[in-house]
Design a protein around this motif. Sequence first.
Motif, PDB file in Angstrom:
ATOM      1  N   THR A   1     -50.205  70.670-100.799  1.00  0.00           N
ATOM      2  CA  THR A   1     -50.353  72.109-101.074  1.00  0.00           C
ATOM      3  C   THR A   1     -49.160  72.946-100.557  1.00  0.00           C
ATOM      4  N   THR A   2     -49.377  74.182-100.110  1.00  0.00           N
ATOM      5  CA  THR A   2     -48.248  75.062 -99.775  1.00  0.00           C
ATOM      6  C   THR A   2     -47.338  74.470 -98.702  1.00  0.00           C
ATOM      7  N   ALA A   3     -47.943  73.902 -97.675  1.00  0.00           N
ATOM      8  CA  ALA A   3     -47.130  73.405 -96.561  1.00  0.00           C
ATOM      9  C   ALA A   3     -46.190  72.305 -97.035  1.00  0.00           C
ATOM     10  N   GLY A   4     -46.719  71.382 -97.830  1.00  0.00           N
ATOM     11  CA  GLY A   4     -45.907  70.256 -98.282  1.00  0.00           C
ATOM     12  C   GLY A   4     -44.874  70.677 -99.298  1.00  0.00           C
ATOM     13  N   LEU A   5     -45.310  71.442-100.286  1.00  0.00           N
ATOM     14  CA  LEU A   5     -44.365  71.858-101.332  1.00  0.00           C
ATOM     15  C   LEU A   5     -43.308  72.789-100.734  1.00  0.00           C
ATOM     16  N   GLY A   6     -43.757  73.688 -99.844  1.00  0.00           N
ATOM     17  CA  GLY A   6     -42.806  74.615 -99.218  1.00  0.00           C
ATOM     18  C   GLY A   6     -41.730  73.857 -98.460  1.00  0.00           C
ATOM     19  N   ASN A   7     -42.132  72.858 -97.690  1.00  0.00           N
ATOM     20  CA  ASN A   7     -41.150  72.060 -96.937  1.00  0.00           C
ATOM     21  C   ASN A   7     -40.204  71.293 -97.856  1.00  0.00           C
ATOM     22  N   ALA A   8     -40.648  71.022 -99.067  1.00  0.00           N
ATOM     23  CA  ALA A   8     -39.869  70.134 -99.949  1.00  0.00           C
ATOM     24  C   ALA A   8     -38.869  70.879-100.818  1.00  0.00           C
ATOM     25  N   VAL A   9     -38.863  72.235-100.779  1.00  0.00           N
ATOM     26  CA  VAL A   9     -38.108  72.969-101.808  1.00  0.00           C
ATOM     27  C   VAL A   9     -36.623  72.607-101.829  1.00  0.00           C
ATOM     28  N   ALA A  10     -36.001  72.536-100.668  1.00  0.00           N
ATOM     29  CA  ALA A  10     -34.561  72.234-100.686  1.00  0.00           C
ATOM     30  C   ALA A  10     -34.306  70.838-101.247  1.00  0.00           C
ATOM     31  N   ALA A  11     -35.198  69.913-100.919  1.00  0.00           N
ATOM     32  CA  ALA A  11     -35.025  68.551-101.461  1.00  0.00           C
ATOM     33  C   ALA A  11     -35.257  68.540-102.975  1.00  0.00           C
ATOM     34  N   LEU A  12     -36.174  69.386-103.445  1.00  0.00           N
ATOM     35  CA  LEU A  12     -36.384  69.481-104.900  1.00  0.00           C
ATOM     36  C   LEU A  12     -35.152  70.066-105.578  1.00  0.00           C
ATOM     37  N   ALA A  13     -34.523  71.038-104.892  1.00  0.00           N
ATOM     38  CA  ALA A  13     -33.282  71.606-105.447  1.00  0.00           C
ATOM     39  C   ALA A  13     -32.214  70.519-105.548  1.00  0.00           C
ATOM     40  N   THR A  14     -32.148  69.687-104.525  1.00  0.00           N
ATOM     41  CA  THR A  14     -31.179  68.581-104.572  1.00  0.00           C
ATOM     42  C   THR A  14     -31.491  67.649-105.741  1.00  0.00           C
ATOM     43  N   ALA A  15     -32.772  67.328-105.923  1.00  0.00           N
ATOM     44  CA  ALA A  15     -33.152  66.460-107.044  1.00  0.00           C
ATOM     45  C   ALA A  15     -32.700  67.079-108.363  1.00  0.00           C
ATOM     46  N   ARG A  16     -32.857  68.383-108.472  1.00  0.00           N
ATOM     47  CA  ARG A  16     -32.454  69.070-109.701  1.00  0.00           C
ATOM     48  C   ARG A  16     -30.945  68.971-109.897  1.00  0.00           C
ATOM     49  N   PHE A  17     -30.208  69.254-108.817  1.00  0.00           N
ATOM     50  CA  PHE A  17     -28.746  69.224-108.956  1.00  0.00           C
ATOM     51  C   PHE A  17     -28.229  67.809-109.162  1.00  0.00           C
ATOM     52  N   ASN A  18     -28.952  66.845-108.619  1.00  0.00           N
ATOM     53  CA  ASN A  18     -28.527  65.452-108.793  1.00  0.00           C
ATOM     54  C   ASN A  18     -29.077  64.827-110.081  1.00  0.00           C
ATOM     55  N   GLY A  19     -29.814  65.627-110.857  1.00  0.00           N
ATOM     56  CA  GLY A  19     -30.331  65.137-112.141  1.00  0.00           C
ATOM     57  C   GLY A  19     -31.347  64.021-111.977  1.00  0.00           C
ATOM     58  N   ALA A  20     -32.144  64.081-110.889  1.00  0.00           N
ATOM     59  CA  ALA A  20     -33.088  62.984-110.630  1.00  0.00           C
ATOM     60  C   ALA A  20     -34.484  63.337-111.164  1.00  0.00           C
TER      61      ALA A  20
END
Length: 527
Positions: free
Chosen positions: A73-92
């Motif tokens: 939920t919010t705690a997990g997704l919130g903590n993951a945002v920067a890593a999700l941005a990296t996944a996006r930039f890395n095309g993963a």
Amino acid sequence: MSDVTVREAFFDALRERGLTTLFSNPGSTEVPLLVGLPDDHQFVLGLHEAAVVGMATGYALGRGDAALAVLHTTAGLGNAVAALATARFNGAPVVVLVGQQDRRHLAFEPFLTGRLRTLAGEYPVWVDEPARPQDVPAAIVRAAHEAVTHRGPALVIVPMDDWLQPADVERERAAPLHVVRATGTAGVDALADLLAQAERPALIAGSLGEWDALVTLAERIGAHVWQESFSAQAGFPQDHRLFAGHLPADRTRLRDVLDRYDVVVCVGAAAFKQYPYADGRYAAEGLRVAVVTDDPAEAHRAAAELAVLAPPAAVCRELASRLPGREGENAPPPWFAEPLEPGEPLSAGHVLDALQARLPRNAVVVEETPSSRPELHRRLQAVEPLGFVSAAMGGLGFALPAATGLRMALPERPVVAIVGEGSALYTIQTLWSAAEYGVGALFVILQNGGYAVMDRLAERHQGGVPWPQVTHLDVQSLAAGFGCPAQRVADHASLTRVLDEVVPTLAARNEPLLLEVVVEQDRDFAP
Ligand SMILES: Cc1ncc(C[n+]2csc(CCOP(=O)(O)OP(=O)(O)O)c2C)c(N)n1
């Protein structure tokens, strides 16, 4: 519904899609999913969500396919945002399942309720909150397609009580098993294989700007061609011997049509576009369905075994050159309605018959006549691209301005808008612009005295309608007020006389004309 739970159907979907490794840092909202994880699924614990998503990103990059992360939920997704941005930039292609509180008390915002849809900002390539628990297994498959096509994280948000709900195993899933993207010949190979096995193939045309390639393919393989329901445009010549008609927009009647075939390929069309809800499957089990489209969303949600994400015309041309020709006459049963006997009261059918008899082949027809659209499809043939144009989103107020714009862009083609009087009122001020800029379109307003389609739909429910009929409306005078020439027609002789005069002038006109035709309402409405 069935004994199978959403959770079991979900694990089946993960197996099918090769997503059996779950990178996670879980919380209470994920407990009902994870307890008793099937043995053939592997759980990988990360001690912070950046590590969870980072591992899933590496896993996805390493295998060249989607990987799965499960966040709290919010705690997990919130903590993951920067890593999700990296996944996006890395095309993963990372599929992220985000747990949510229990649907049954979400309205009260219990502890751990997540405001999740926009929490990761613009970094996800797709975010879904399935409308029903039963839609969750398809949503995870679609998320994998979205993640691969758009090269980034795709999120599915699932309330924790969804997992133990009964799955819907009867209906088709809103995500194809395979998506083949336009690299190399794999898509054409797969479609050619499918069509080579067909004994009774059919093609479904979407809104295609280019028709020749589909015509060539249909003729080559002797397939019937249907027009997708509620298309934005026609995609196949409706006077062609292989044209079979317009697909019905409810499952009950759609099944009757699809039963005649063993393989159906939707070309630039959805599998399948519907309007009123109906129970059951689109087609009997056993029908093999494929889609070829250049619209990723149409591919990713298709109820098909195969979706090829590629330009439809190029694929059709390639298929036609590869597939063996099929001998024999395979004309579908006649679908075009016999012209009505002349007479009064005038109906939409009379007007449409009269236009069909007079319009030249290159006419552009813009439709916005809700209750008479089925009549229009039975009586007016689109025979060249742009021969039928409509508002695919269903919002009224399109036809008058669109016809005006079409005529400005195509001054050599006759342009006719066929519009209900209710629809016309949303953008009636377009008549002023058409008059001001000398736009020679013909606006045929079907004045049937009300919101007929609403009345027909209301008849399927108990009780009266609160809206009145629209009886004191004078569209001809409105047009005059906007400086647009206008005539009112109420009998058959006047209708044919006016159209005989006006239609031959359409290619060369430099002023608009509005015809307000008084018609009785169509009583049967089966979209
Ligand atoms: C902008 C917008 N508002 C409301 C609707 C809902 N709606 C659909 S059909 C309809 C009535 C259309 O009346 P008319 O054009 O006279 O056509 P008829 O139903 O009589 O054929 C309405 C209000 C809509 N589709 N779009």
